[in-house]
Design a protein around this motif. Structure first.
Motif, mmCIF file in Angstrom:
data_model
loop_
_atom_site.group_PDB
_atom_site.id
_atom_site.type_symbol
_atom_site.label_atom_id
_atom_site.label_comp_id
_atom_site.label_asym_id
_atom_site.label_seq_id
_atom_site.Cartn_x
_atom_site.Cartn_y
_atom_site.Cartn_z
ATOM 1 N N ASP A 136 0.644 -1.299 0.411
ATOM 2 C CA ASP A 136 -0.209 0.186 0.413
ATOM 3 C C ASP A 136 1.075 1.276 -0.069
ATOM 4 O O ASP A 136 0.760 2.580 -0.719
ATOM 5 C CB ASP A 136 -1.035 -0.160 1.431
ATOM 6 N N GLU A 137 1.611 1.633 0.860
ATOM 7 C CA GLU A 137 2.328 2.409 1.090
ATOM 8 C C GLU A 137 3.682 2.680 0.002
ATOM 9 O O GLU A 137 3.879 3.496 -0.659
ATOM 10 C CB GLU A 137 3.453 2.229 2.380
ATOM 11 N N GLY A 160 4.972 12.133 8.368
ATOM 12 C CA GLY A 160 5.046 11.626 7.281
ATOM 13 C C GLY A 160 4.615 9.970 7.017
ATOM 14 O O GLY A 160 5.268 9.502 6.342
ATOM 15 N N ARG A 161 3.798 9.690 7.480
ATOM 16 C CA ARG A 161 2.659 8.694 7.231
ATOM 17 C C ARG A 161 3.423 7.689 8.222
ATOM 18 O O ARG A 161 2.607 6.462 7.923
ATOM 19 C CB ARG A 161 2.733 7.641 5.477
ATOM 20 N N TYR A 162 4.295 7.057 8.813
ATOM 21 C CA TYR A 162 4.796 6.508 9.532
ATOM 22 C C TYR A 162 3.482 6.110 10.838
ATOM 23 O O TYR A 162 3.043 6.620 11.320
ATOM 24 C CB TYR A 162 6.274 6.629 10.325
ATOM 25 N N ARG A 163 3.158 4.847 11.002
ATOM 26 C CA ARG A 163 2.400 4.288 11.660
ATOM 27 C C ARG A 163 2.944 2.555 12.565
ATOM 28 O O ARG A 163 3.903 2.529 11.853
ATOM 29 C CB ARG A 163 1.154 4.161 11.479
ATOM 30 N N PHE A 164 2.690 2.232 14.280
ATOM 31 C CA PHE A 164 3.307 0.963 14.541
ATOM 32 C C PHE A 164 2.959 0.484 13.971
ATOM 33 O O PHE A 164 1.605 0.070 13.558
ATOM 34 C CB PHE A 164 2.552 1.025 15.713
ATOM 35 N N TYR A 194 -4.633 9.156 7.261
ATOM 36 C CA TYR A 194 -4.044 8.403 6.563
ATOM 37 C C TYR A 194 -4.329 7.192 6.677
ATOM 38 O O TYR A 194 -3.551 5.854 6.530
ATOM 39 C CB TYR A 194 -2.193 8.826 7.465
ATOM 40 N N SER A 195 -5.948 6.917 6.685
ATOM 41 C CA SER A 195 -6.021 5.379 7.502
ATOM 42 C C SER A 195 -5.718 5.314 8.285
ATOM 43 O O SER A 195 -4.843 3.385 8.723
ATOM 44 C CB SER A 195 -6.050 3.939 6.497
ATOM 45 N N ALA A 196 -5.303 5.304 9.987
ATOM 46 C CA ALA A 196 -4.134 4.821 10.467
ATOM 47 C C ALA A 196 -5.547 5.230 11.941
ATOM 48 O O ALA A 196 -6.367 6.036 11.781
ATOM 49 C CB ALA A 196 -3.283 5.475 10.773
ATOM 50 N N LEU A 197 -5.025 4.885 13.014
ATOM 51 C CA LEU A 197 -5.157 5.463 13.962
ATOM 52 C C LEU A 197 -4.255 6.721 14.431
ATOM 53 O O LEU A 197 -3.347 6.767 14.701
ATOM 54 C CB LEU A 197 -5.047 4.016 15.023
#
Length: 1550
Positions: A1092-1093, A1444-1448, A1520-1523
């Motif tokens: 995806d990324e 910058g879109r980083y997620r765990f 960003y489709s994250a939490l």
């Protein structure tokens, strides 16, 4: 009479010596230590006035030849001895003319030289003498009496406090002995003779004493513990009275009360013997006579011996049978008996009581000294246990300060963060530090600190006395407790492997027992720092505000100030900053400094070297080893300031590297590295001190030093380096050590390579890559300090001379320094930035400095100006060249080559010249810029190559662009040639037909009406059109050409690609949006998150490239010219360039092929349309029809013989000149808009990429809309272009700025046209109107492109009168100017105007500020590095990585970590580039080698983005489709104002 004569003697001598003024205004230590031209000149004393200064200069360098002072004035008659002065008179005069502190320093240095020092100083004016107790207070002696129970023990104490028997030597009447010479022999070993006392046979010693009669000198004999060497087994003081005791009874009485024995030298006792019986003599009396003297009387001697009850042993005579050696041996035996059997002795301090009883003043009697002593005693008398005192009275610098220091470093290094969130962990540390500061501020000021601060707040003189008393009292305490511990420590260190625990314990005890004035000043600093944690209106905060000024005054007085706390290994930055700020205020504007630093192994004589070089006093006794680093200021004398380009020399003394104290501690290597890096970074000259006996440790030292120098090179500093090899005695050491120097250089090279590997800077192969170092001139060999065995050894003359030569060299190096010294605030800035960078483990990549940033910014601003000048110059030249190409083959060209190909060759040659000149101008500007001495240019030396490469890259870019434009213009012109020939033929035919019709009509017998004439014209026009051939340009299939060029481009990709391309239906390419699909091999290898990324990044890149290509195609299609194949080649080059700059996004050949097909398909259709428009606009029949009405009107005018002047002038103006003028203005308006935007009010925000970023971020914060932040982050290029465009629109929508620019060009071109008309009028050879118009056009041929069709239509059927036509033309041109001005003024749509310009200012400005377009791989912060060819990408401010879109991975929550913190922590990351494997943040450059992410300038620096993420957390997560991220609580407290302040700090905005 006697008093008058003596007084005259003193005054006369002082005048002779040039000291008469100094007798009233005493000489001070700081004035003597000032650096001036005389400091480094070897001129001998040429007049009596230079003798005292010659003596002082050599004495301050501890040179044993200091008393050998004699004038070498050649003009003086050899027989005239008036200019020769006894050394004792010079010494006495100087003591009388010096203040207490200079006296103390002189006595200390004289004692080191084993010179006798004044005990009682006579004053010829008052007939008084003074006990010099204070002057001797600083002498500390270390000796080993034979009576000590422990043979390895020793005594170390101040000489004035030590109870010693004193043996005095006096003269009664005349004596044929040289008493002083005998004393020297008495105190010297036969193999080590030394002139302790000045005597008759020394240089100038035979001159009559003019003011030193009555001087009592004292010296000491101190045993070393070796029975074979020691003359006396126990210590003894030796006093020597100058002159006859009959003239100086007070001095004699004093000696009688204080001595264990008095030796009276005499020849004849007849007249003066009563003097010996009149005094209350407590001392044993010895008579020393010379029976060989003619005046000697044995009877008188016997009478005296009887009267004084002297035994035989109390009379010492030198008989004929005795030589000097036997006589001295006899005398020595007697003194030995006195020492053994006499009283235990008296200290000099106790002698002051005797002095007072006898009415002798003591130099300590002054009120300031006594008050200072009371204040110091009030503090130090209470110290029973040093550790307990420090804990109770100096509590702030203990565990709290050390823990604060540890937390401060941990905040940078984040070693113990573990799995915790980095930002949460940093907030925890911040809270802990806050609590510790609060704990500090909860303490009340202790009694000792209150006394200390009150005392140093007193007057200058009293303060100086107080600090000296404090230092001496504290040293006395330390000597008692530390000397034994030091000896144990040295002993244990000899077998360190077995005694580790004991050594560590001893180390703690030494540290705990150490107490000096620096501890009190350190406590002041902590009081000040903790006060700043209190509210601004807190009373206790205001009470501390005066402390920095007090400390600054001390520094200015020559007192050393602690820069680095050696115990906590930390710098109290606020305290040091404010002290230096106050210092700046005290001395400004004279605040430039140069810095000398010494580094080396502990106990190798670093402090002694500095003390000898500069006459200063750093602690050197065994009880006081330097910990940390201390700085001290020495003034530069006025006349020498210009030569050195500084006002002060700052000396920094450091603790020993790899010192035994720290060897047992875990962070010893780290501590040494920190210290070395900091002091090397601060220094202009670094002295590396190497003692030959420590050469085994040298390798470790070199490793540390080389690390420091390598780091400095990387941050732009290049301190000079001097190696000092101590304890090298041989006179030929320099030659003999050639092999050693070679070995040293090899070791340095080896260390450089090792350090370079550790710092990831492996391009540094040799030590000379890192700094300027010449093995021949960078090494100094200095003999051992002592000449013989201490404690009786004087300082080695060779040592003093070698150090003096080295000092001269250091000052000469200063003189040759190309750059100016730092001022105090710049030194402070270096201290802050270096220390901050030192706190990070990876120094090079954590370094930030506002001075470097300022220098880099200034360079970027200048380079930006040069670059724009070059671009503008080339744009103007290319525009002119295109104009000349367009006019080629027309009447608008003055002279031309035979063919278009020759013309193109000529233009290419011109272009090469212009390009070379433009490049050379930039490179010359760069060279000149780097030659400046102001502005810290040397700090950006490492970027020079980047900017040189940027200039060359710019030239290549300009060259490609210019040549492409020239070739395209020429090919289009050649394609038009055939068409233009057809048009010319048609025009000529039509002209011929019209003229024939006129002739036919005139021949007609009946007159024709207007209607009939029009009917005839229509008939002729129709017939002629039927006769003419209208073969125009043939339409070609542009898509076929584009596809062919694309296939050629992809041919090298291999057969599979070619096969795919051949199967493509090209006309369908680019008709639908380009969509990136996950690549098959990725689906097999990686997780959906990665896919995806990766797909998102690839799509974003493709969209950006397509947008840029669309812009390029639009620019070409709007130009109004025909299609040319070079456009496709440029387009493909543009795609490849963009793909090349995005190598970090992994793509395959399939992606490249599909992208190129899409873009070329889209472009082919637009180019086809462009081609059709061009053919339609240039159709010959259309061109002819266009001018049908003009032909008809001309026909009617000619037939009716009407005057055509006005009409033709209007037509020429409206159809030829006006369109050309509008094109000219539109062509030149773009660069003017850029000039307007990058100067004046807007200059700053467009001057560099950093300032541009600051401007954008500030506006985003002001508007604070989430949508704008998302666009800025996700579509940075599009955002920047739109932002610039909007800024230009806003700027030019205000007032009449656009009109003013247009009017400027309008006036210029109108003037040029008018001049062209007037010039054509003057040409007499011009016979008709056709030639007249041709002349005008040729004058304007290089400026205006005049439409050829319209021009030819004007020139046919024209019978206008030349003069009248010219007059009407001038009027029409003026009207045209007014008309266009009105049109321009009424134009309101700035956006439309900008989009219609050929040169688009928004694109040029985008190129200027966008730079390379790279974004931080973690947080998407854009690169701000200057120049196009920079090797490292960098950004001033980084963001939480969630932005910058980083997620765990598991929780899918956005990451709050900020990359400028992470890269110094133990955390890990994974991303497409790591193939979705974890990789340490610390080693990010293995994955992203082009990025340089330094540490934030402060903890608050990233508040801007913390504020943004905290406010838009939910929106970012949704986008960003994250939490949403777990926002640290402290982030929610950040205000908008704090966010803006952090922005200013990050971008170094003042």
């Amino acid at each position: 009479m006697k008093s008058v004569r003596t007084k005259t003697h003193l005054e006369d001598l002082l005048v002779d010596l040039g000291l008469d003024q100094c007798y009233r205004d005493k000489l001070t230590l700081s004035s003597v230590l000032q650096i001036d031209r005389k400091t480094i000149t070897d001129q001998p004393a040429v007049s009596p006035q230079s003798l005292p200064w010659y003596f002082l200069k050599r004495l301050m360098m501890v040179n044993v030849t200091a008393r050998s002072v004699k004038c070498t004035l050649s003009l003086v008659d050899d027989r005239d001895n008036s200019h020769i002065i006894n050394p004792l008179d010079i010494v006495t005069a100087l003591f009388l003319c010096s203040d207490s502190f200079l006296q103390q320093e002189m006595v200390l240095k004289m004692s080191m030289c084993q010179f006798s020092v004044p005990l009682l100083l006579p004053n010829c004016d008052s007939q008084e003498c003074t006990l010099m107790l204070w002057a001797m207070r600083d002498i500390v002696k270390k000796f080993r009496p034979h009576s000590l129970a422990d043979p390895r023990g020793f005594v170390e104490d101040r000489i004035v406090l030590t109870d010693l028997p004193m043996v005095s030597f006096v003269r009664l009447g005349e004596s044929s002995f040289s008493k002083s010479q005998i004393l020297n022999k008495l105190l010297s070993n036969p193999q080590q003779y030394h002139d302790t006392f000045v005597h008759h046979d020394m240089e100038c010693g035979d001159r009559p004493r003019r003011i030193s009669e009555g001087l009592v000198e004292i010296s000491w004999y101190l045993p070393c513990g070796n029975k074979n060497i020691d003359i006396f087994a126990e210590p003894v003081a030796v006093a020597n009275l100058r002159g006859d005791i009959s003239s100086f009874e007070v001095q004699y009485s004093f000696l009688c009360q204080t001595s264990a024995a008095i030796f009276v030298f005499f020849d004849n006792l007849d007249n003066e013997y009563r003097l010996l019986t009149n005094h209350d003599v407590k001392a044993q009396l010895f008579l020393v006579g010379n029976p060989q003297s003619k005046a000697f009387s044995m009877d008188a001697l016997k009478r005296m011996a009887s009267e004084l009850n002297l035994k035989k042993g109390n009379i010492i005579l030198k008989t004929k049978q005795m030589n000097d050696a036997d006589f001295v041996k006899n005398l020595r035996s007697t003194v030995n008996d006195v020492i053994k059997n006499g009283p235990c002795g008296m200290s000099i301090e106790q002698m002051s009581e005797v002095a007072h009883e006898l009415g002798i003043p003591v130099d300590e009697d002054c009120s300031e000294c006594q008050r200072a002593k009371q204040n110091a005693d009030a503090i130090t008398s209470n110290i029973q246990d040093t550790l307990q005192f420090k804990e109770s009275q100096l509590p702030l610098q203990g565990k709290i300060w050390k823990e604060l220091a540890r937390l401060e470093k941990e905040q940078c290094r984040l070693r113990k963060a573990g799995d915790r969130n980095i930002e949460d962990y940093k907030e925890e540390l911040k809270v802990q530090m806050q609590k510790l500061r609060e704990k500090q501020s909860s303490y009340d000021m202790t009694e000792a600190m209150t006394c200390f601060i009150n005392a140093i707040s007193s007057s200058g003189l009293e303060r100086s006395y107080f600090l000296k008393w404090m230092r001496m009292n504290l040293d006395n305490l330390s000597q008692k407790s530390l000397s034994g511990l030091r000896e144990q420590y040295k002993e244990k260190c000899q077998n360190s492997a077995e005694n580790k625990d004991e050594i560590a314990s001893l180390d703690r005890q030494i540290s705990n027992s150490s107490l000096g004035t620096e501890h009190f000043l350190r406590e002041m600093g902590q009081l000040y720092e903790s006060a700043f944690c209190l509210p601004e209106n807190a009373q206790s905060r205001h009470q501390m505000l005066h402390l920095p000024r007090l400390c600054a005054e001390l520094l200015l007085d020559g007192f050393p100030l602690e820069l680095i706390d050696g115990d906590a290994s930390n710098i109290p930055l606020r305290w040091v900053s404010d002290v230096l700020s106050e210092l700046r205020d005290l001395v400004k504007p004279k605040n430039k400094i140069l810095v000398v630093t010494v580094l080396g192994v502990q106990s190798t004589g670093k402090s002694t070297l500095l003390n000898t070089m500069f006459g200063v006093q750093f602690a050197v006794s065994s009880g006081r080893c330097t910990r940390g680093a201390f700085m001290l200021l020495i003034r530069v004398k006025g006349d020498f300031r210009k030569e050195l380009n500084c006002d002060f020399v700052m000396i920094i003394d450091t603790e020993g590297l790899k010192s035994p104290e720290l060897a047992q501690l875990d962070d010893s290597y780290e501590h040494d590295n920190e210290l070395a890096t900091l002091v090397v970074g601060l220094s202009d000259i670094t002295i590396i001190n190497i003692a030959m006996e420590n050469s085994t440790e040298m390798k470790d030292i070199l490793q540390i030093v080389v690390h420091a120098f390598l780091r400095m090179k990387e941050v732009g500093k290049k301190p000079k380096c001097q190696f000092v090899h101590q304890n090298v005695a041989d006179v030929s050491a320099h030659d003999k050590n050639m092999r050693d120097r070679k070995m040293l250089l090899e070791q340095l090279n080896e260390m450089t390579q090792a350090a370079a590997r550790m710092e990831n800077k492996e391009e540094n192969k040799k030590f000379t890559d890192v700094m300027e170092y010449d093995p021949e001139t960078g090494n100094w060999y200095i003999p051992g300090l002592w000449h013989g065995n201490p404690p009786m050894a004087p300082v080695n003359a060779g040592y003093s001379e070698a150090v003096y030569e080295f000092k001269k060299n250091v000052i000469q190096v200063f003189e040759k320094c190309e750059r100016s010294g730092n001022n105090i605030m710049e030194f402070l800035e270096w201290t802050k930035s270096l220390w901050k960078a030192v706190k990070y483990e990876n120094f090079i990549f954590s370094f930030r400095n506002s001075l470097v940033a300022d220098a880099y910014t200034k360079l970027c601003i200048e380079f930006g100006k040069w670059e724009w000048t070059f671009r503008k110059r080339m744009y103007t030249w290319v525009t002119n060249a295109e104009t000349r190409i367009s006019n080629f083959g027309t009447v608008a060209v003055k002279s031309q080559t035979s063919s278009m190909s020759d013309f193109l060759t000529s233009l290419k040659s011109e272009a090469a010249t212009e390009l070379a000149e433009g490049e050379r101008t930039i490179l010359d500007n760069l060279t000149r810029y780097y030659e400046q001495t102001e502005g810290h240019i040397h700090l950006v030396e490492r970027y020079r190559e980047d900017f040189v490469n940027s200039a060359k890259s710019l030239r290549r870019e300009m060259e490609n662009s210019a040549l492409n434009k020239l070739e395209a213009a020429v090919e289009i012109k050649q394609g038009m040639n055939n068409l233009e020939r057809i048009k010319t033929t048609h025009t000529a035919t039509m002209e011929k037909k019209v003229l024939q019709l006129i002739e036919n009509c005139r021949k007609s017998r009946s007159p024709k009406s207007e209607k009939e004439l029009e009917s005839d014209f229509e008939k002729m026009w129709k017939e002629t059109l039927e006769e003419l051939s209208f073969k125009g340009l043939k339409e070609k299939e542009v898509a076929n050409n584009v596809f062919k060029l694309l296939r050629t481009n992809l041919h090298r990709k291999g057969s599979s690609v070619n096969e795919k391309v051949n199967k493509v239906l090209f006309h369908n390419c680019g008709t639908t949006p380009f969509v990136v699909k996950p690549q098959t091999f990725l689906k097999r290898m990686f997780s959906p998150i990665y896919i995806d990324e990766h797909t998102r990044q690839t799509q974003a890149m493709a969209d950006s490239i397509i947008e840029r290509c669309q812009q390029f195609v639009t620019e070409k299609t709007e130009s109004g010219t025909d299609y040319h194949d070079t456009y496709v080649q440029e387009l493909l080059h543009l795609i490849e360039d963009r793909l090349g700059s995005c190598k970090d996004i992994e793509t395959n050949e399939k992606f490249e092929v599909e992208l190129k097909l899409h873009i070329c398909g889209m472009a082919a259709r637009e180019f086809q349309q462009m081609h059709k428009c061009f053919i339609r606009n240039n159709d010959p029949r259309r061109s002819l029809d266009q001018f049908k009405n003009q032909y008809r009107a001309d026909f009617m005018d000619l037939f009716n013989e009407r005057d055509q002047c006005q009409k033709k002038a209007e037509e020429f103006t409206n159809l030829c000149l006006k369109p050309a003028v509008k094109t000219f203005i539109a062509t030149h308006l773009g660069p003017d808009i850029v000039d307007e935007m990058v100067s004046g009010k807007n200059a700053l925000q467009y001057s560099t990429r950093s300032f541009f970023q600051y401007s954008i971020l500030k506006e985003l914060l002001t508007e604070f809309k989430f949508e704008k932040y998302v666009k800025y982050i996700s579509s940075y290029e599009r955002f920047v272009k739109d932002w610039i465009f909007d800024q230009i629109v806003v700027w030019f929508s205000e007032g009449s700025k656009m009109f003013e620019l247009q009017e400027l060009h309008l006036k210029a071109i109108t003037k040029k046209i008018t001049e062209a008309i007037n010039n054509a009028k003057k040409k007499e050879e011009t016979s008709n109107i056709k030639e007249f118009i041709s002349d005008i056009c040729s004058e304007l041929g290089e400026t205006l492109v005049i439409p050829k069709d319209a021009l030819e239509a004007i020139m046919v059927l024209n019978n206008a009168n030349k003069e009248q036509f010219a007059d009407w033309l001038l009027t029409c041109v003026q009207e045209m100017g007014q008309s266009l001005a009105t049109d321009f003024q009424e134009e309101g749509d700035v956006e439309r105007k900008l989009r219609s310009l050929h040169f688009k200012p928004q694109n040029e400005m985008f190129t200027r500020v966008f730079g390379c377009g790279k974004q931080c791989p973690f947080c998407m912060a854009p690169c701000e590095a200057g120049g196009e060819a920079h090797t490292d990408h960098c950004a001033s401010i980084h963001r939480p990585q969630g932005i910058g879109r980083y997620r765990f991975t598991h929780s899918r929550k956005l990451v709050t970590d900020i990359c400028s913190s992470c890269v110094f922590s133990e955390t890990q990351f994974m991303c497409p580039e790591t193939k979705w494997n974890y990789h340490p943040h610390k080693k990010y450059r293995e994955i992203f080698p082009d990025w340089h992410i330094p540490a934030d300038p402060s903890i608050q620096a990233s508040d801007y983005w913390k504020f943004v993420l905290a406010k838009f957390n939910t929106q970012f997560a949704k986008q960003y489709s994250a939490l949403p991220a777990d926002i640290p609580p402290a982030w929610n407290k950040i205000t908008k104002e704090q966010a803006e302040n952090s922005l200013k700090e990050s971008f170094n905005m003042k």
